[in-house]
Design a protein around this motif. Structure first.
Motif, PDB file in Angstrom:
ATOM      1  N   ARG A 139       0.835  -1.214   0.000  1.00 31.74           N
ATOM      2  CA  ARG A 139       0.000   0.000   0.000  1.00 31.74           C
ATOM      3  C   ARG A 139       0.861   1.252   0.000  1.00 31.74           C
ATOM      4  NH1 ARG A 139      -2.661   3.523  -0.903  1.00 31.74           N
ATOM      5  NH2 ARG A 139      -4.811   4.023  -0.327  1.00 31.74           N
ATOM      6  N   THR A 140       1.979   1.215   0.728  1.00 24.12           N
ATOM      7  CA  THR A 140       2.926   2.330   0.737  1.00 24.12           C
ATOM      8  C   THR A 140       4.335   1.758   0.743  1.00 24.12           C
ATOM      9  OG1 THR A 140       3.191   2.523   3.140  1.00 24.12           O
ATOM     10  CG2 THR A 140       1.285   3.636   2.162  1.00 24.12           C
ATOM     11  N   ASP A 141       5.314   2.634   0.498  1.00 26.96           N
ATOM     12  CA  ASP A 141       6.706   2.186   0.489  1.00 26.96           C
ATOM     13  C   ASP A 141       7.257   2.006   1.896  1.00 26.96           C
ATOM     14  OD1 ASP A 141       6.592   4.824   1.141  1.00 26.96           O
ATOM     15  OD2 ASP A 141       8.246   5.463  -0.153  1.00 26.96           O
ATOM     16  N   ARG A 142       6.458   2.303   2.915  1.00 25.65           N
ATOM     17  CA  ARG A 142       6.913   2.135   4.299  1.00 25.65           C
ATOM     18  C   ARG A 142       6.628   0.723   4.829  1.00 25.65           C
ATOM     19  NH1 ARG A 142       8.336   6.968   6.485  1.00 25.65           N
ATOM     20  NH2 ARG A 142       7.657   8.840   5.342  1.00 25.65           N
ATOM     21  N   ILE A 143       5.898  -0.047   4.069  1.00 24.66           N
ATOM     22  CA  ILE A 143       5.617  -1.426   4.460  1.00 24.66           C
ATOM     23  C   ILE A 143       6.753  -2.316   3.965  1.00 24.66           C
ATOM     24  CG2 ILE A 143       4.000  -3.350   4.189  1.00 24.66           C
ATOM     25  CD1 ILE A 143       1.794  -1.302   3.784  1.00 24.66           C
ATOM     26  N   PRO A 144       7.252  -3.224   4.801  1.00 26.30           N
ATOM     27  CA  PRO A 144       8.347  -4.103   4.373  1.00 26.30           C
ATOM     28  C   PRO A 144       7.989  -4.901   3.118  1.00 26.30           C
ATOM     29  CG  PRO A 144       7.997  -4.274   6.736  1.00 26.30           C
ATOM     30  CD  PRO A 144       6.870  -3.459   6.204  1.00 26.30           C
ATOM     31  N   GLU A 145       8.983  -5.121   2.241  1.00 29.05           N
ATOM     32  CA  GLU A 145       8.743  -5.847   1.003  1.00 29.05           C
ATOM     33  C   GLU A 145       8.273  -7.274   1.250  1.00 29.05           C
ATOM     34  OE1 GLU A 145      11.799  -5.788  -1.872  1.00 29.05           O
ATOM     35  OE2 GLU A 145      12.111  -3.629  -1.804  1.00 29.05           O
ATOM     36  N   ALA A 146       8.713  -7.863   2.360  1.00 28.94           N
ATOM     37  CA  ALA A 146       8.318  -9.249   2.645  1.00 28.94           C
ATOM     38  C   ALA A 146       6.846  -9.370   3.008  1.00 28.94           C
ATOM     39  CB  ALA A 146       9.175  -9.807   3.772  1.00 28.94           C
ATOM     40  N   ASP A 147       6.219  -8.275   3.380  1.00 24.86           N
ATOM     41  CA  ASP A 147       4.813  -8.289   3.782  1.00 24.86           C
ATOM     42  C   ASP A 147       3.952  -8.127   2.534  1.00 24.86           C
ATOM     43  OD1 ASP A 147       2.462  -8.282   5.111  1.00 24.86           O
ATOM     44  OD2 ASP A 147       2.793  -6.406   6.209  1.00 24.86           O
ATOM     45  N   THR A 148       3.757  -9.226   1.811  1.00 28.35           N
ATOM     46  CA  THR A 148       3.036  -9.168   0.528  1.00 28.35           C
ATOM     47  C   THR A 148       1.529  -9.324   0.677  1.00 28.35           C
ATOM     48  OG1 THR A 148       3.256 -11.548   0.172  1.00 28.35           O
ATOM     49  CG2 THR A 148       5.050 -10.148  -0.619  1.00 28.35           C
ATOM     50  N   GLY A 149       1.073  -9.837   1.823  1.00 30.41           N
ATOM     51  CA  GLY A 149      -0.357 -10.064   1.988  1.00 30.41           C
ATOM     52  C   GLY A 149      -0.895 -11.162   1.093  1.00 30.41           C
ATOM     53  N   GLY A 150       0.004 -12.009   0.549  1.00 32.67           N
ATOM     54  CA  GLY A 150      -0.433 -13.099  -0.327  1.00 32.67           C
ATOM     55  C   GLY A 150      -0.884 -12.634  -1.694  1.00 32.67           C
ATOM     56  N   ILE A 151      -0.456 -11.423  -2.096  1.00 37.13           N
ATOM     57  CA  ILE A 151      -0.861 -10.869  -3.390  1.00 37.13           C
ATOM     58  C   ILE A 151       0.266 -11.082  -4.390  1.00 37.13           C
ATOM     59  CG2 ILE A 151      -1.605  -8.808  -4.631  1.00 37.13           C
ATOM     60  CD1 ILE A 151      -2.586  -7.707  -1.951  1.00 37.13           C
ATOM     61  N   GLU A 152      -0.054 -11.699  -5.522  1.00 36.84           N
ATOM     62  CA  GLU A 152       0.925 -11.890  -6.590  1.00 36.84           C
ATOM     63  C   GLU A 152       0.852 -10.725  -7.571  1.00 36.84           C
ATOM     64  OE1 GLU A 152       1.944 -16.507  -7.361  1.00 36.84           O
ATOM     65  OE2 GLU A 152       0.123 -15.743  -8.304  1.00 36.84           O
ATOM     66  N   VAL A 153       1.982 -10.430  -8.188  1.00 34.26           N
ATOM     67  CA  VAL A 153       2.030  -9.430  -9.252  1.00 34.26           C
ATOM     68  C   VAL A 153       2.191 -10.176 -10.565  1.00 34.26           C
ATOM     69  CG1 VAL A 153       3.189  -7.390 -10.138  1.00 34.26           C
ATOM     70  CG2 VAL A 153       3.073  -7.772  -7.668  1.00 34.26           C
ATOM     71  N   LEU A 154       1.260  -9.964 -11.487  1.00 35.66           N
ATOM     72  CA  LEU A 154       1.240 -10.693 -12.751  1.00 35.66           C
ATOM     73  C   LEU A 154       1.246  -9.737 -13.929  1.00 35.66           C
ATOM     74  CD1 LEU A 154      -1.561 -13.330 -11.975  1.00 35.66           C
ATOM     75  CD2 LEU A 154       0.903 -13.630 -11.715  1.00 35.66           C
ATOM     76  N   ALA A 155       1.995 -10.105 -14.969  1.00 38.06           N
ATOM     77  CA  ALA A 155       1.873  -9.433 -16.264  1.00 38.06           C
ATOM     78  C   ALA A 155       0.713 -10.089 -17.001  1.00 38.06           C
ATOM     79  CB  ALA A 155       3.164  -9.573 -17.049  1.00 38.06           C
ATOM     80  N   ALA A 156      -0.185  -9.290 -17.559  1.00 35.11           N
ATOM     81  CA  ALA A 156      -1.415  -9.834 -18.133  1.00 35.11           C
ATOM     82  C   ALA A 156      -1.625  -9.356 -19.548  1.00 35.11           C
ATOM     83  CB  ALA A 156      -2.622  -9.441 -17.271  1.00 35.11           C
TER      84      ALA A 156
END
Length: 395
Positions: free
Chosen positions: A112-129
């Motif tokens: 949600r912001t750049d202040r959240i650690p990168e490891a905290d993904t919330g189980g969300i994948e980033v996909l090219a579509a």
């Protein structure tokens, strides 16, 4: 001259049996309650399960069962397996294919912001579509718009329904942090039951993924739709088309099978609840048997008087067996009504089509009569064995 006992007509049998119930209404109601609970449980469990399955079948009809998902299979010797960069184009060469699109998993996280650690993904994948993904999946946009030729080249992102919920985003124009730069949310999708992985994903256009996130162009999933009649043929052709050298490296699945499996899995829960309903039914039968035995002890004088006036042992048995059946039928009728109302209420609250199978009603009726007959058998036999003189003298 021999005396022949009068044969009781069915109407007389019911009237004589009902007379014993009218004399003890509270006890009869409590005895029937156990049967009612058991039958109501069984009918409602079967009805709710049937309603759930009907809703699932209707959803499958709306979504279609002609969607196939293609992904890399696991290599026996280990090591990564990749689909070819032109996997979508190869899929479209199959004559029966109506549409195909692809997504590629990116080594990136969304926050949600750049202040959240990168490891905290919330189980969300980033996909090219691909731009045609939504058309292939028959998806809908809840808020905003889907990727197009313009937005796919810029740092914009479309969120799946679950991904948007986890990020706390309900509108477009919001910026999120993907890897090391800001992306603008341009859309939020409706749920996609046939592609739950898309619901939990952030979707970025292929050009933007290549320019900003290092996408190599090799998709990790290909989605394909064809006509219902050609699904099996296409399913057999896809592995050889995408990987002619080693078709075993390509795994093809049918997402609708997972939804159908959910209906089958619901049968386990239904069986458990039916077992509980059967226990309640047995307990109710024991209650009826207990009530009838006490009734025999309390009505010894009545039994002796009827026997002395010419009633046969068979007629006494029929009288008390009829009383047991009437108590069971009373509880069973109440259970059928309660179970049906519970099914209708729950289905309407859930937005399902209410379904109460006729076989369930027939089975519940048969179980009610069987339980009533078994519960009243011993008390009826015991009552018929009382000698008139003994019954009158002990009254």
């Amino acid at each position: 001259m021999s005396l022949v006992p009068v044969r009781l007509r069915p109407r007389d049998v019911v009237r004589v049996g009902a007379s014993g119930l009218r004399a003890r209404p509270a006890r009869v109601a409590l005895s029937a309650l156990g049967i009612a609970i058991g039958i109501a449980t069984m009918v409602s469990v079967i009805g709710i399960s049937a309603s759930s399955q009907e809703e699932l079948l209707r959803r499958l009809d709306r979504l279609g069962t002609n969607l196939l998902r293609v992904q890399p299979a696991e290599r026996i010797g280990g090591g990564p397996v990749r689909l070819p960069a032109d996997a979508r184009a190869r899929t479209e060469r199959i004559g029966a294919v109506a549409s195909a699109s692809a997504t590629g998993r990116l080594d990136a996280s969304i926050r949600r912001t750049d202040r959240i650690p990168e490891a905290d993904t919330g189980g969300i994948e980033v996909l090219a579509a691909d731009l045609g993904l939504l058309r292939t999946l028959d998806g809908r946009v809840r808020v905003g718009s889907w990727l197009n030729g313009g937005t796919a080249r810029y740092p914009t992102v479309v969120l799946g329904s679950v991904a948007a919920q986890r990020l706390g985003i309900t509108r477009t124009g919001v910026q999120v942090h993907v890897q090391d730069r800001w992306f603008t949310v341009t859309g939020v999708l409706e749920p996609l039951p046939l592609a739950p992985e898309i619901e939990r994903a952030a979707l970025i256009g292929v050009p933007a993924a290549q320019a900003h996130l290092g996408y190599d162009g090799h998709p990790t999933t290909v989605y394909e739709r064809s006509s219902e009649g050609s699904v099996r043929e296409v399913r057999d052709l896809l592995p050889r088309t995408l990987s002619p050298e080693d078709p075993s490296e390509v795994a093809v699945s049918r997402p609708s099978d997972a939804l159908a499996a959910r209906a089958a899995a619901a049968g386990t829960f239904t069986g458990l609840m039916l077992g509980l309903g059967a226990v309640a039914l047995i307990v109710g039968g024991v209650g009826i048997a207990n009530t009838m035995i006490i009734s025999v002890l309390e009505r010894r004088r009545e039994i002796g008087l009827r026997r002395s006036l010419g009633a046969t042992r068979g007629q006494i048995r029929v009288q008390f067996l009829t009383e047991s059946l009437l108590v069971s039928a009373l509880g069973g009728t109440a259970g059928l009504v309660l179970g049906t109302l519970a099914t209708l209420s729950y289905a309407l609250v859930q937005g399902w089509p209410p379904v109460v199978p006729l076989w369930a009603l027939a089975a519940a009726t048969a179980a009610t009569l069987l339980m009533g007959g078994l519960a009243g058998l011993y008390p009826a036999v015991r009552a018929s064995r009382l000698a008139p003189t003994v019954a009158l003298s002990s009254a």
